[in-house]
Scaffold this active site. Sequence first.
Site, PDB file in Angstrom:
ATOM      1  CG  ASP A  13      -7.339  -1.031   0.519  1.00 43.30           C
ATOM      2  OD1 ASP A  13      -7.671  -0.026  -0.128  1.00 43.30           O
ATOM      3  OD2 ASP A  13      -7.914  -1.392   1.561  1.00 43.30           O
ATOM      4  CE  LYS A  16      -9.229  -3.287  -6.780  1.00 39.61           C
ATOM      5  NZ  LYS A  16      -8.743  -3.440  -5.392  1.00 39.61           N
ATOM      6  N   GLY A  17      -4.833  -0.423  -9.007  1.00 44.41           N
ATOM      7  CA  GLY A  17      -4.529   0.757  -9.804  1.00 44.41           C
ATOM      8  C   GLY A  17      -3.169   0.661 -10.455  1.00 44.41           C
ATOM      9  N   GLY A  40      -9.821   3.859  -3.766  1.00 49.29           N
ATOM     10  CA  GLY A  40      -8.717   4.755  -4.073  1.00 49.29           C
ATOM     11  C   GLY A  40      -7.607   3.981  -4.753  1.00 49.29           C
ATOM     12  CG  HIS A  41      -7.902   2.045  -8.107  1.00 50.20           C
ATOM     13  ND1 HIS A  41      -8.532   1.544  -9.219  1.00 50.20           N
ATOM     14  CD2 HIS A  41      -8.399   1.364  -7.051  1.00 50.20           C
ATOM     15  CE1 HIS A  41      -9.381   0.592  -8.841  1.00 50.20           C
ATOM     16  NE2 HIS A  41      -9.318   0.484  -7.531  1.00 50.20           N
ATOM     17  CB  THR A 126     -15.335   5.412   2.637  1.00 48.71           C
ATOM     18  OG1 THR A 126     -16.376   5.317   1.659  1.00 48.71           O
ATOM     19  CG2 THR A 126     -14.359   4.251   2.467  1.00 48.71           C
ATOM     20  CD  GLN A 219     -14.934  -1.051  -3.462  1.00 50.65           C
ATOM     21  OE1 GLN A 219     -15.667  -1.362  -4.393  1.00 50.65           O
ATOM     22  NE2 GLN A 219     -14.578   0.193  -3.240  1.00 50.65           N
ATOM     23  CB  THR A 234     -18.310  -3.076  -1.190  1.00 53.08           C
ATOM     24  OG1 THR A 234     -18.599  -1.796  -1.731  1.00 53.08           O
ATOM     25  CG2 THR A 234     -18.271  -4.124  -2.286  1.00 53.08           C
ATOM     26  CB  THR A 295     -10.740   6.493   0.015  1.00 49.27           C
ATOM     27  OG1 THR A 295     -10.562   5.939  -1.286  1.00 49.27           O
ATOM     28  CG2 THR A 295     -12.020   7.319   0.036  1.00 49.27           C
ATOM     29  N   GLY A 297      -7.454   7.578   4.637  1.00 51.22           N
ATOM     30  CA  GLY A 297      -6.270   7.739   5.476  1.00 51.22           C
ATOM     31  C   GLY A 297      -6.276   6.837   6.695  1.00 51.22           C
ATOM     32  NE  ARG A 298     -11.542   3.833   7.114  1.00 49.85           N
ATOM     33  CZ  ARG A 298     -12.630   3.088   6.903  1.00 49.85           C
ATOM     34  NH1 ARG A 298     -13.447   2.829   7.913  1.00 49.85           N
ATOM     35  NH2 ARG A 298     -12.889   2.604   5.706  1.00 49.85           N
ATOM     36  CB  VAL A 407       9.992  -5.909  -6.022  1.00 50.66           C
ATOM     37  CG1 VAL A 407       9.829  -7.413  -6.158  1.00 50.66           C
ATOM     38  CG2 VAL A 407      10.517  -5.304  -7.326  1.00 50.66           C
TER      39      VAL A 407
END
Length: 422
Positions: A13, A16-17, A40-41, A126, A219, A234, A295, A297-298, A407
Site C-alpha cells: 500500500d 506503487k500504482g 489494489g493499485h 483478503t 504488496q 503474502t 481491495t 476497504g479495511r 505530495v
Amino acid sequence: MPAVVVVGAQWGDEGKGKIVDLLAPQADVVVRYAGGANAGHTLVVGGEKIVLHLVPSGILHEGTTCVIGQGTVVDPETVLREIDQLAERGIATDRLHVADRAHVVLPQHKLIDGFRESADPKIGTTKRGIGPAYEDKVGRRGVRMGDLVRDDLEARVAENLACWGPTAARLGGELPSASEVAASYRGLGERLRPFLCDGARVAGEALMAGKKVLLEGAQGTMLDIDHGTYPFVTSSNATSGGACTGSGVGPTAVTEVIGIAKAYATRVGGGPFPTELEGPVGEAIRKAGAEFGATTGRPRRCGWLDAPALRLAVRVNGMTRIALTKLDVLTGMAELAICTGYRYRGEVHDEPPFAAMAEVEPVYETHPGWTEDLSACRSMDALPANARRYLERIAELVRCPIGIVSVGADRDETFGNVDIFG
C-alpha cells in the site's frame, strides 16, 4: 536492454500504482510480476480515481504494452471486469497480455481462504484465494491460464478439488463440483483467449529489440514470503528477486530498483507492526492519508516510519533509490518520530531480528514538523526546511537516496528525478 523494477519497500500500500503510472510513459512494456487480486493499485489522474487489481498500471498510457506475468495468480473474473471497466472509460486493452503460464485462482481457493479466515489463528488475508492458489502452484497441482482453453480442463479441476476436499470438510465447508467450475471457467477462458500468450517472451523480445521494460510489483518487502514477518506474509516473492522469476526477465537486464515507501508506515491484516500508533495520532494519519484498503476497504494500521524495516528492504532489493509518497499527510503535525532501531533483550538492532518482531521495542528520534501546504511543491528546494530535513534523515538512516517525492494523490503532484532509463 534496460529493465527497471518497482518494488514495495514496506508492508504494501505504498503507492506503487501511482509511481508506475508516472514512470510508464518511459517504458515500452510494463509487466506485473507477482501477487494477485489482493493488490489494489490506486491511480488518480485529473482528480479521477481508477483502482486496478491485476492489470498493470501502465495500461493508462497509449502505446505501452502491458503483461500480467506468470509469477502472478490470476482471477479471470477480476481481469475481465477490469478490461470492461477500462473499455467503458475509453482505454484500449488490446495492448494487454496475460501469461498462459500464470496460475488461476479458482472458486475453491476463495472458499478455502474464507474458511481458514473464519477459524483461528487468522492471518488477515483478503479472502481472494491468493494463498491457496500459490499452494497449488508449489504443490504442482495448479490450473494455469492456458489450461482454461484446453479440452481436459474438467479433469484438471477435478484433480485439484480432490486435494482440497478433506481441508474443506475439516473446516466445515463444501466445495463446488468439477463440472460446475469447469463450465464457468471455460467460458471465462474463451473470453480471455485473445489475451493469452507467452508473457516472458513478450518481455524478453522487447529487451532484445532494445526496448525498455518496467517490472511492477505488488504488496511489499515486509510481506515477502521469504523476507517478511512470517507467517503474516503474502504467498509470493514481492521483492525484486521475484521480478525476474515472475516476469521471465533475467537479472542482468535489471539496471535499477526503485523502492516505494510512504513517509510513515501502514499495515493491513494481522502480524507484528512495531511502530503502530493506536491512539489519536494514528487515527489522524489514517484520516489524512485516507488509509483504507483499495481491495477490501479495511482501515489500515498506521505508525511512524520504520527505518530498520526500510533498511532491510533497501538491502534485500538492491534499491538504487526511493520514491517517497504521502509526505503531505504529515503536514500540520507538531512533531514527527522515526524509528531508528529495535531494542530486543537489551540489544538495539538496526534491522528486524528474525522471528522477534512481535517482541521488539522501537527506539525513536523526534523531528519538528511543518505547517506549510506542500501541494504546490515541485522540487526539493520548494519544500519547507523541516520537511527537507525529515527526508534527508530518512535517506541517511536507510542508506539510500530519495529520488522521487509525492505530495498528493494526483499524478502531477510528484517531483524528483523520474528519468529511470538514463
